[in-house]
Design a protein around this motif. Structure first.
Motif, short mmCIF file in Angstrom:
data_model
loop_
_atom_site.label_atom_id
_atom_site.label_comp_id
_atom_site.label_asym_id
_atom_site.label_seq_id
_atom_site.Cartn_x
_atom_site.Cartn_y
_atom_site.Cartn_z
N VAL A 1 0.84 -1.21 0.00
CA VAL A 1 0.00 0.00 0.00
C VAL A 1 0.87 1.26 0.00
O VAL A 1 0.58 2.23 -0.70
CB VAL A 1 -0.97 -0.01 1.20
N VAL A 2 1.96 1.25 0.76
CA VAL A 2 2.87 2.40 0.76
C VAL A 2 3.50 2.59 -0.61
O VAL A 2 3.59 3.72 -1.11
CB VAL A 2 3.96 2.23 1.85
N ILE A 3 3.91 1.51 -1.24
CA ILE A 3 4.49 1.60 -2.58
C ILE A 3 3.47 2.16 -3.57
O ILE A 3 3.81 3.01 -4.40
CB ILE A 3 5.04 0.22 -3.03
N ILE A 4 2.22 1.70 -3.48
CA ILE A 4 1.17 2.22 -4.35
C ILE A 4 0.97 3.72 -4.11
O ILE A 4 0.80 4.50 -5.06
CB ILE A 4 -0.14 1.44 -4.14
N GLY A 5 1.02 4.15 -2.85
CA GLY A 5 0.89 5.57 -2.54
C GLY A 5 2.00 6.39 -3.15
O GLY A 5 1.76 7.48 -3.70
N PHE A 6 3.23 5.88 -3.09
CA PHE A 6 4.34 6.62 -3.69
C PHE A 6 4.24 6.64 -5.21
O PHE A 6 4.62 7.62 -5.85
CB PHE A 6 5.69 6.04 -3.26
N ILE A 7 3.73 5.57 -5.81
CA ILE A 7 3.53 5.56 -7.26
C ILE A 7 2.47 6.59 -7.65
O ILE A 7 2.60 7.29 -8.65
CB ILE A 7 3.14 4.15 -7.74
N LEU A 8 1.40 6.70 -6.83
CA LEU A 8 0.37 7.70 -7.10
C LEU A 8 0.92 9.12 -6.99
O LEU A 8 0.45 10.03 -7.67
CB LEU A 8 -0.80 7.54 -6.14
N MET A 9 1.91 9.33 -6.13
CA MET A 9 2.52 10.66 -5.97
C MET A 9 3.45 11.02 -7.12
O MET A 9 3.71 12.19 -7.37
CB MET A 9 3.32 10.73 -4.67
N ARG B 1 -2.27 13.66 -6.37
CA ARG B 1 -0.90 13.74 -5.87
C ARG B 1 -0.80 14.47 -4.54
O ARG B 1 0.16 14.25 -3.79
CB ARG B 1 -0.02 14.42 -6.90
N VAL B 2 -1.76 15.34 -4.23
CA VAL B 2 -1.67 16.17 -3.03
C VAL B 2 -2.49 15.60 -1.87
O VAL B 2 -2.10 15.72 -0.71
CB VAL B 2 -2.09 17.61 -3.35
N LYS B 3 -3.63 14.97 -2.17
CA LYS B 3 -4.51 14.50 -1.10
C LYS B 3 -4.62 12.99 -1.02
O LYS B 3 -4.48 12.40 0.06
CB LYS B 3 -5.91 15.09 -1.30
N VAL B 4 -4.89 12.33 -2.13
CA VAL B 4 -5.16 10.89 -2.11
C VAL B 4 -3.91 10.08 -1.81
O VAL B 4 -3.92 9.20 -0.94
CB VAL B 4 -5.80 10.45 -3.45
N ALA B 5 -2.84 10.34 -2.51
CA ALA B 5 -1.62 9.55 -2.34
C ALA B 5 -1.04 9.63 -0.92
O ALA B 5 -0.66 8.59 -0.37
CB ALA B 5 -0.59 9.98 -3.37
N PRO B 6 -0.98 10.80 -0.28
CA PRO B 6 -0.49 10.81 1.11
C PRO B 6 -1.39 10.03 2.08
O PRO B 6 -0.90 9.39 3.00
CB PRO B 6 -0.46 12.29 1.47
N VAL B 7 -2.70 10.06 1.84
CA VAL B 7 -3.61 9.29 2.70
C VAL B 7 -3.39 7.79 2.50
O VAL B 7 -3.38 7.02 3.47
CB VAL B 7 -5.08 9.68 2.42
N VAL C 1 -2.20 5.20 5.45
CA VAL C 1 -2.89 3.95 5.77
C VAL C 1 -1.91 2.77 5.72
O VAL C 1 -1.95 1.88 6.58
CB VAL C 1 -4.09 3.73 4.81
N GLY C 2 -1.02 2.77 4.76
CA GLY C 2 -0.02 1.72 4.67
C GLY C 2 0.93 1.73 5.85
O GLY C 2 1.26 0.67 6.41
N PHE C 3 1.37 2.91 6.28
CA PHE C 3 2.25 3.01 7.44
C PHE C 3 1.55 2.57 8.73
O PHE C 3 2.15 1.90 9.58
CB PHE C 3 2.81 4.42 7.60
N VAL C 4 0.28 2.92 8.87
CA VAL C 4 -0.49 2.48 10.05
C VAL C 4 -0.62 0.96 10.04
O VAL C 4 -0.51 0.30 11.09
CB VAL C 4 -1.87 3.17 10.09
#
Length: 77
Positions: free
Chosen positions: A22-30, A49-55, A59-62
């Motif tokens: 999930v963290v990797i997917i978030g960084f790809i979205l950014m 890139r500003v709102k969805v990807a950091p959330v 979630v992945g870090f949690v």
């Protein structure tokens, strides 16, 4: 080796892998094209890139933190 020798259970490893994915997917979205000195790309401020990807990364870090803290059922003895 006995199963009790491991600090993590099967559920912990699965949750850890899912959290990392999930963290990797978030960084790809950014990621994406940026601006250069000669041209401005307004896409760097897109909601994805500003709102969805950091959330998604949060979630992945949690999930990773929960996987580390969660105590396996068979280790509670």
């Amino acid at each position: 080796m006995d199963k009790r020798d491991f600090a993590f259970g099967k559920f912990n490893f699965i949750l850890l892998a899912v959290g990392m994915l999930v963290v990797i997917i978030g960084f790809i979205l950014m990621s994406g094209p940026g601006s250069t000195e000669s041209s401005f790309n307004a896409d760097i401020f897109s909601p994805m890139r500003v709102k969805v990807a950091p959330v998604v990364c949060f979630v992945g870090f949690v999930s990773i933190i929960y996987a580390i803290i969660h105590k396996p059922k068979d280790a509670e003895e």
